[in-house]
Design an enzyme around this catalytic site. Structure first.
Site, PDB file in Angstrom:
ATOM      1  N   LEU A  32      33.605 -44.573   6.721  1.00 58.61           N
ATOM      2  CA  LEU A  32      32.648 -44.330   7.790  1.00 58.61           C
ATOM      3  C   LEU A  32      33.306 -44.068   9.129  1.00 58.61           C
ATOM      4  CD1 LEU A  32      30.036 -47.098   6.899  1.00 58.61           C
ATOM      5  CD2 LEU A  32      29.949 -44.666   6.334  1.00 58.61           C
ATOM      6  N   ASP A  66      33.851 -55.963  25.119  1.00 57.71           N
ATOM      7  CA  ASP A  66      33.640 -54.542  24.793  1.00 57.71           C
ATOM      8  C   ASP A  66      32.181 -54.280  24.438  1.00 57.71           C
ATOM      9  OD1 ASP A  66      34.403 -51.914  24.548  1.00 57.71           O
ATOM     10  OD2 ASP A  66      35.167 -52.105  22.511  1.00 57.71           O
TER      11      ASP A  66
END
Length: 645
Positions: free
Chosen positions: A44, A193
């Protein structure tokens, strides 16, 4: 003398060293054979840490949910979550995150940041569910097996185009993000993040059984999970602080101006940026580089230095929208910069609808120049916008102010007598990071979206860099559950700057390229249709302020694929506070990764600056020549870093 053993990989045919402690693996990260447990369907995505692969478990996932004796109190301890993600669990669909780099010993894997986070944080409904963590007994790579969500929040917004979220859905999404963030902060970690790509989303009708939804009265249209904990850090970790954490568009002022210390408030800043973006489908501060990033913040929040400090001003005015920050003047001086006086725009203009007045107050509490003035996650949960949401219902423990967090960092117990504010001051900046480039593990090119070091100017991700980014030293002050995970290896490598994500390099992943021909898996493949592989192209226009809300046509950025109707629960709503015709997130990766701040001279750092950066933003002694910013599309380089689990 210890005999050095080696063996041949069955997947790649190459030889590699067997770890010296192969007979004594960590209790929390056992040795298992990947190919015996999972069928790999397709890859992915990939990033600096490793790659993510869609897979099917060859055993019932219920066999490992909450039944392992050594995972109590960790992110893998989820015995009551059998009803969550019911469809994919029933089919055995998982996402496997594989660490690209192999460490010298098996015990070294217990020092990986994401592993430390997984072992230290109790499970939560708003953090991605971890099924198991193990080291492959064939090639000794680390694998993190987790639930598979439909897509990330950025992909959802891009699919919807003009169809912004309804107020109830908006409130539900933001409250779930905040609940997950609050859970992390309560356990004295911060994410570092937070961005739409790291916020995963699945329609609730695809996540829960219909019967179960009716039974518990679940009202939210979407299920939201925070993911990607590779940069998560404990507040009591006193190792040197990385200057390049977070993604530029969501990077807080204390990081941009190299304050030298940061903590939970940087997550609060990022949450404020995400809140605006999710509301209007437009990035708030889409800086093309770090100087442009600071300028875009100035245009909205104003100059944080008091006006009396400027030569041509002699009357006192009200504080700028982002407030004053006493440290700002000293920090910009150390960077050989100067800030022009900018009044800023009222934050009320960003979310002008009366329906969003409560959300506007939330954003104001998040977007403060001074990190000590930002609200805590707990304080945000108590604001009117989040009333009667999951954010207001979570446990109220761990309500620690930002000042108290700074006291904890300084080794001072935050008792009642400690009332004097502790400020983020660059005078306490930690020692410079250690430079080491001895071991090069690959010839990997970097993505175009992150910053590279101005001093090293590297084009390769070294083993030392990888360890500095994702592997912590053993002298952390916080404790990890005693499950035999402490590493016996000690080193003095300081944490250095965050390198750019490397491009997808499947050879390094060393995962078996198995074709799954079972036709019963067609419905599994369907799950991946909604996971968009996004081209990391460069943006073609960054000169508009966010709150103009007039987005130029960027059809070339839109994927040629059908709209995902299943991902869209709300009706076709176009609210009056948004008139954009297409959501183009203009991902950070669409811009050149120019690092224009740091210890090196800034003279050559402005060659790719747009024309609109004011001249008085630079000290006159610096080199003033700049090339005109000529954005261009790059269709030759396709990246997969945006697919995050």
């Amino acid at each position: 003398m210890v005999e050095k053993r080696s063996r041949q990989s069955s997947s790649s045919g190459s030889e590699f060293s067997v770890p010296p402690d192969v007979d004594n693996p960590p209790l929390s990260i056992p040795l298992k054979t990947l190919s015996d447990r999972y069928q790999l369907i397709e890859k992915l995505g990939a990033g600096s840490f490793g790659c993510v692969t869609l897979a099917k478990a060859q055993f019932p996932l219920s066999n490992i949910l909450g039944k392992q004796h050594d995972i109590r109190g960790t992110l893998m301890d989820q015995p009551k979550n059998g009803h969550q993600n019911y469809i994919t669990k029933t089919q055995g669909v998982v996402a496997i995150k594989t660490m690209m780099t192999k460490l010298h010993t098996l015990q070294d894997y217990t020092r990986v940041r994401e592993i430390k986070f997984i072992l230290a944080i109790p499970a939560n409904d708003h953090l991605i569910q971890i099924f198991e963590v193990f080291i492959d007994s064939e090639n000794y790579q680390l694998h993190i097996v987790m639930e598979c969500m439909e897509q990330n929040l950025y992909q959802m917004m891009k699919h919807r185009r003009r169809r912004v979220f309804s107020i109830p859905s908006l409130k539900s999404i933001l409250s779930q993000i905040l609940a997950g963030l609050k859970h992390i902060h309560e356990h004295n970690f911060f994410h570092r993040d937070l961005k739409p790509e790291n916020i995963l989303i699945t329609p609730s009708t695809q996540y829960f059984e219909k019967e179960y939804m009716n039974q518990i009265g679940y009202q939210d249209n979407y299920v939201i999970k925070l993911a990607d904990f590779g940069l998560a850090r404990h507040v009591e970790n006193k190792n040197p602080y990385t200057a390049y954490v977070s993604t530029r568009w969501y990077r807080s002022p204390e990081i941009l101006l190299r304050s030298g210390y940061y903590s939970k408030p940087l997550d609060i800043w990022a949450f404020g940026c995400v809140a605006v973006e999710v509301t209007v489908f437009r990035a708030l501060f889409p800086g093309a580089n770090e100087i442009d990033q600071i300028w875009k913040i100035l245009e909205v929040l104003g100059t944080p230095i008091k006006r009396s400090d400027f030569v041509n001003t002699n009357h006192i005015t009200a504080p700028p929208p982002g407030g004053f920050w006493d440290d700002a003047s000293n920090l910009v001086h150390k960077l050989n910069l100067k800030l022009p006086y900018v009044e800023g725009s009222s934050l009320d203009h960003l979310l002008s609808s009366s329906q969003l007045s409560d959300l506007s107050e939330v954003v104001k509490k998040c977007l403060r120049w001074d990190p000590n003035e930002r609200a805590t996650a707990q304080e945000l949960c108590e604001m009117p916008f989040f009333e009667n949401t999951v954010a207001s219902q979570v446990d109220a423990r761990g309500n620690v102010t930002n000042t108290e967090q700074a006291l904890i960092f300084a080794g001072i117990n935050p008792v009642a007598t400690n009332t004097k504010p502790i400020y983020f001051n660059s005078s306490t900046k930690l020692p410079a990071e250690t430079e080491s480039n001895d071991i090069d593990i690959s010839n990997n090119d970097h993505d175009s979206h992150a910053m590279c070091s101005p001093t090293l100017n590297q084009e390769k991700l070294t083993l030392v860099e990888f360890l500095n980014e994702f592997v912590e030293e053993d002298n952390d002050d916080h404790s990890i559950p005693d499950v035999g995970t402490d590493s016996t290896i000690s080193d003095s490598i300081d944490e250095t700057e965050l390198s750019k994500e490397i491009r997808n390099n499947l050879a390094l992943c060393q995962l078996p390229d198995e074709e799954v021909l079972d036709h019963s898996l067609s419905n599994i493949r369907q799950l991946t249709n909604d996971i968009e592989i996004i081209n990391k192209d460069e943006a073609d226009n960054m000169e508009q302020l966010f709150f103009d809300l007039e987005i130029p046509e960027k059809d070339e950025f839109q994927r040629k694929q059908p709209f995902n109707e299943h991902a869209d629960i709300d009706e076709d709503i176009v609210l009056p506070y948004v008139n954009n015709s297409n959501y183009t997130h203009t991902d950070r990766s669409h811009h050149r990764g120019d690092n224009v701040l740091g210890d090196a001279s800034l003279g050559d750092s402005f060659n790719s600056m747009p024309d609109f950066t004011p001249r008085n933003f630079l000290i006159p002694t610096l080199k003033k020549s700049r090339e005109k910013f000529e954005p261009h599309l790059s269709n030759s380089n396709q990246h997969f870093g945006n697919v995050t689990f």
